[in-house]
Design an enzyme around this catalytic site. Sequence first.
Site, PDB file in Angstrom:
ATOM      1  N   ASP A 157      21.849 -25.157   1.797  1.00  0.00           N
ATOM      2  CA  ASP A 157      20.789 -26.080   2.288  1.00  0.00           C
ATOM      3  C   ASP A 157      19.607 -26.025   1.062  1.00  0.00           C
ATOM      4  O   ASP A 157      19.313 -24.927   0.774  1.00  0.00           O
ATOM      5  CB  ASP A 157      20.392 -25.680   3.611  1.00  0.00           C
ATOM      6  CG  ASP A 157      19.314 -26.610   4.214  1.00  0.00           C
ATOM      7  OD1 ASP A 157      19.583 -27.605   4.213  1.00  0.00           O
ATOM      8  OD2 ASP A 157      18.238 -25.935   4.419  1.00  0.00           O
TER       9      ASP A 157
ATOM     10  N   HIS B 234      18.205 -27.310  -4.321  1.00  0.00           N
ATOM     11  CA  HIS B 234      17.356 -27.529  -5.435  1.00  0.00           C
ATOM     12  C   HIS B 234      16.066 -26.704  -5.446  1.00  0.00           C
ATOM     13  O   HIS B 234      15.477 -26.376  -6.378  1.00  0.00           O
ATOM     14  CB  HIS B 234      16.925 -28.893  -5.704  1.00  0.00           C
ATOM     15  CG  HIS B 234      16.543 -29.641  -4.326  1.00  0.00           C
ATOM     16  ND1 HIS B 234      17.314 -29.864  -3.305  1.00  0.00           N
ATOM     17  CD2 HIS B 234      15.386 -29.875  -3.862  1.00  0.00           C
ATOM     18  CE1 HIS B 234      16.613 -30.438  -2.282  1.00  0.00           C
ATOM     19  NE2 HIS B 234      15.299 -30.215  -2.563  1.00  0.00           N
TER      20      HIS B 234
ATOM     21  N   ASP C 233      22.206 -36.400   7.998  1.00  0.00           N
ATOM     22  CA  ASP C 233      20.710 -36.471   8.381  1.00  0.00           C
ATOM     23  C   ASP C 233      20.565 -37.854   7.582  1.00  0.00           C
ATOM     24  O   ASP C 233      19.508 -38.020   6.973  1.00  0.00           O
ATOM     25  CB  ASP C 233      19.992 -35.211   7.413  1.00  0.00           C
ATOM     26  CG  ASP C 233      20.785 -35.019   6.173  1.00  0.00           C
ATOM     27  OD1 ASP C 233      21.619 -35.774   5.578  1.00  0.00           O
ATOM     28  OD2 ASP C 233      20.280 -33.775   5.562  1.00  0.00           O
TER      29      ASP C 233
END
Length: 1559
Positions: free
Chosen positions: A560, A563, A683
């Site tokens: 999750d 980055h 999402d």
Amino acid sequence: MAPKTMVSNEVYLLPLKDDGSPDVAGGYIYLTPKSNAPIIVRFAIEGTSSICRHGSLWVNIPEEGTEFHREKFREFKLEPDFNRTLEISVPIHGAGAFAFYTTYTPLPDLSETAQKPLEPARTETFYIDVAPRLTLDGRQMPLAALSIFSIISKFMGKYPKDWEKHLRGISERGYNMIHFTPLQHRGQSNSPYSIYDQLSWDPECFPNGEADIEKLVEHMETQYGLLGLTDVVFNHTADNSLWLQEHPEVGYNVSTAPWLRSALELDTALLAYSNNLSKLGLPTTLKDVDDLIKIMDGIKTEVIAKLRLWEYYVIDIKRDADAAIEAWAAGDIKFPEGGFGGSGIGGLEAIRNATPLEKAQFLTKKGLLNTDIMGERYRRRIDPRIGAALITAIYGRFEGDDSDSADRGAARSRFTSILDEVNLPLYKEYDADVAEILEQIFNRTKYVRLDDHGPKAGPINEKSPLIESYFTRLPKNSITAKHNQEDLALVNNGWIWAANALIDNAGPQSRAYLRREVIVWGDCVKLRYGSGPKDSPYLWEHMAKYTRMMAKYFTGFRIDNCHSTPLHVAEFLLDEARRVRPDLFVVAELFTGSEEMDYVFVKRLGISSLIREAMQAWGTGELSRLVHRHGGRPIGSFEVDEISGNESKNAPNGAANGQSKREIIRKIKQTPVHALFMDCTHDNEVPAQKRDARDTLPNAALVNMCASATGSVMGYDEIYPKLVDLVSETRLYTSPSSTKHVQVGGGEGGIGGIKKLLNQIHTLMGKDGYDETHIHHEDQYITVHRVHPESRKGYFLIAHTAFPGYGNGNGGFSPVHLGGTKARHLGSWMLEVDTSEEAKKAVLEDKKFLRGLPSKVIDLPGIRMEARQDETVISVRDKFPPGSIALFETWIPEADHTTSLDTYVTSGGKAAFANVSLIDLNFVLYRCEAEELDASDGKDGVYDIPGHGKLVYAGLQGFWSILKDIIQNNDLAHPLCQHLRSGQWPLDYISGRLERISKKDGFENLAKPVAWLKERFDAIRKLPSFLLPRYFGLVLRTAYYSAWNRGLELMNENVQKGQWFLKDLAMVSVQQIGYVKSASLYPKKAVPSMAAGLPHFAVEWARCWGRDVFISARGLCLGTGRYDDCKEHILAFASVLKHGMVPNLLSSGNNPRYNARDAIWFMLQTIQDYTKIVPDGLEILKEEIPRRFLPYDDTYFESDDPRAYSKSSTLEDIIQEAMQRHAAGMKFREANAGPGLDMQMSSNGFNQEIKVDWENGLIFGGNQDNCGTWMDKMGESDRANSKGVPGTPRDGAAIEITGLLYSTLVWLSKLHEEGKYKYTGVSAPAEDLKVITFGDWAGKIKDNFERCYWVPLEPKDDSKYNINTKIINRRGIYKDLYKSGKEYEDYQLRPNFPIAMTVAPDLFVPAHALHALTLADKVLRGPTGIATLDPKDLNYRPYYNNSEDSTDFATSKGRNYHQGPEWLWPTGFFLRALLKFDLMRRKGPQERTEAFQQITRRLKGCKEAIQSSPWAGLAELTNKNGEFCADSSPTQAWSAGCLIDLYHDAAQYDVSQLSESSR
């Protein structure tokens, strides 16, 4: 006896460049294991590459059975070897990201003097990513076969009852992996991503904790065939996690991150302001922007101004002025490094007279401290000692307040005004940040409370303050009481638009939390890992435990927020996970903002797939682009795995245990990052929200046709009306698939029945490797055809997408023509969805369950299929509205070979070419247009491809030169591919050409290759035309490599075991030596002859040049083991000896021309080399040779005259005749002199006089009107008045002839002493010298050589040498000529002296030689060739253009051919000489290695040139600095031959001396 089993080793070849980087396009190395056997990476490093200098390769790939540790590298020493490519094979047993680098000592520049060794260097770290081997039901599951299903676990209900029905429904729909959002105990916000305790499980779903999880995972796999993939959250923890209270140091607070103090003060003040809005008379319910502006004005006065934030930016002037004055008064002064700048003593004058601004700039640059990070107020300050130095510069030393010089008060006043200037830019910095703070608060508040597309958050109050707080303030209780109370405010995590993913946004390099740039998650505290476990021991251990527990149960991780996970943290945690589960599947979403940055994460973490989503597409065109990106390679793609294993080579040690091993060697090809392509993620908005609900079906079908892992989410197949809110939603999932068995086909309640079929097909295609796809977009339609590259079986989809506004019509769709393909219709369906407001309301108002909109999938008769003889035509009927799909199974009857067609067309090549000779291969592989026309009496030329032009060769190399790049780049649009799709002419040309020659005498061995080619071509002729380029490529590559490898097989061991470059050079011998009817070596006997170069010197009189043949023969023939070809050329040229010379132009012995003074000496050197290299080589001296002309007689007659070939001599006698004629001196006019022989030459040019000066033993010859050495360009321009004026006459004693003469004399003298040559010496015409031995003649040359040729470095030494000081242009060189007709030409620096150095090194003083070579290296050497004249010379003209007809005397008609252009063949002699003299001074292995590495470095240009040339050779010459020369012959015999000589020389040195271990 038990049958042998074939064990295939998958070997991936990884060549490293000279700088140690991988030679792989794009630099991303991703390897997918094809079986359970380890992957072998074979590093290939040129033996004297720069990284081999004290070099080591370091890899962190563990040995079998040992654990992976990222920081633990194994060393492989790189033992230098000039003639070999070093190969290091490292098996990789696991999956993940492995690293390698090399260490070495950089190579210093070439120098005559010993240099201080350079410091050892290390390359950057490079990565090899290996895909995990996933298994399901005992069978390997390729990643492209995964169909993944996302669920938010808190909506699944109670485990196991509610879960079981959903698991069954997911499994029955054909999914094979479930992606779980975190299953941990959630924090107070109830978001799955806000984890309360990483080490405990959701107590509502899993009351038995870990036992339930263990059972769930086991049950999923064994009962339902489902693997598990879980989210892992490394960046943050829930704001109410209990362990935060024990360990506030795991977060960012004012102790662990003091730079955040100002951000915390601002956040606290904004919250207080939010609570006081009513008291301040400001609105708490925002109606419009005017209300918001009032609040913003209040922030400026009530928050920003009162906080005095500028104190975090500026210096405290009073404090810093006092400190500087005190330091000045105390004499505590520090003058800055480099003084004050400006001129004068340390710049004192300049600084004294500078403006206050300039003084401030000096102070800022040299004396401003603590600028690295934000911190406490007034953290920035001026170094008082530097301040004191500035005051001293202005006022001098402090001498007391009562003295005449300046007192403290005056100095302080002046210094304060300078400090004011220092503060100005700091205030500007503060102003810029405040402006950003206000901008961010305004925009965020407007979005949250006013914008139509925002959440419309309502009134501002304590529960919903004006700002989302950036800090979690831990509760004050007995646990937290023991901590510093300031440390209880911890930064919350969040994200920033377009931020640099490698910079920590709460770290010291970022002010994002102060500038309010973060979009914050108020329920998540950001975790602070620091640079390693020592910075936060509890956190690292806690998260490692969590990660290991996840890896224990789940096949894969979705990282999750990957980055914003620090790379070193993710590396550490994934390493922990892979120790538990070596084949961990890792996926991530990366929002780094750049593909380049994506690669950084992917490479270092070993991410298998990046999540991509079809729902991101805003229209059919964009959706088509996404499908294209993840669809696989184009149909009919070239096979780029150059598998050198199809001929199943047995392992060198033979078979063991009934197993024979073969290596399948694959090239590592450029790959994009693999995708997990989702139709919709958990999402993101669903089709009913974002497009048209009907698009659920075509969107899903398109995704499932892609050659990547694919995925979906609970609610998508069911057609939920909107995205499920994973934080606030409380209802539970329902799905029609969970309540009844799923059957393939239509029906009510979503698309589960069709999804089952799509998933089945997707998994089958993934498992079996269907990786070629054709995607076509037409208006509202997208078609996808995905096929297996070998069986050619496939599936074809027509999808009518449904974006808003598409209506209900069919749209425009042209009939699809599937060439050569049969199809079976699997079904057509359309999706209908009730999207009325009532339907949506009913679904959304269900209090207990999440439900889909009413929908049904209806079977459509909507397809018309017409099977024709050579194609299938598919069109849509009347009813095929948006939301419809049609699916077909396809196959190509012609591809149904008993064995795979790929295997058939790529096998048997080695056997087919097993008996061909090198001369056969000259025809098979090469032959330029002129040679081809010559052989066919003008009928056949090279192949001409429409839109591309003529190939350079008629043979296979002509096609391969363009095909290799087409294959490498998969360039299916290339004119050759278009041409093949239009017809089969190239197949006819190749097989027809070889068939015709195979029926001629001497070429019978080509019958087998012809049969093989015809059989393979016949097998592919019936394929649909779109596949022909691919299969033509496979057949041609197999034939080409079979022929190529047969060529190498017929050469010597040095070539066979040599580096690729030596092999490429050796094959130039096959290119240049062949039968040419118009250019045999004899008038009446047909034998193969050597071309000087192609295509300029290919046929008739222009093919065979005495000088070129014997400069080339040592390399092309002796250096490759082609001894018979060398012998034939020696005997042929010896047979035409006349005037003691061999002809420059042979003309098959019919019209030989004797105008080359050097050719005989190059021939005698070749004979000498032949006797030394060839076993029993001396036997050649006894060969009886029929003579074209009479011995010792200069009478000319035609080849059909009875005297021709009437007398014979041994080669020994012919050598002696050459020596004697030169010793006695010669004076003759060329036979047939005049325009018929040479239309450019003046009359005097035909006159030859050659004689020995017995004072020094040197041979002199030529005159100013002819050019008798290799630099033989005659002026040809009437316009420039250069006709008959040679560009480079080189009369006198040319240095290379002197060297070759000396070499021959020494050789003959030694042979005579050994009784192997019957002549003692020669008769001389000198009065005092009647007979001279070879040894004495050589002695004369040696005694005088340096005196005659060396130009000393120092004028004081001129008297020792034969020098005219006035003419010297450059010192420290060897003259090019001695006593030529124009004295200045003696002193020209040209590249001829290394020839003499190579054949006669003992003529040279080694120090002089090395100096001259080092100078030439700097002055003459280009990227590939050597300049033919010193750039400092007035005659230097480096651009050759033979067609120029100007008035320029120097260049017209190319008269400057040898006056600056860079020729390649002298490069070979230059490097041989450099190696020879460099090794003489080297001591020990390390220094000797350096000598070889200096040579390797200088071969770079030639290596690049031969690889990029369609002629597969090295050019004759280039223009200045390697620029292309259009008039150069593109492949020249001597250019390649002289570099083979270099490798041959290198092989003669004791290479073991290079090894460190051999000392």
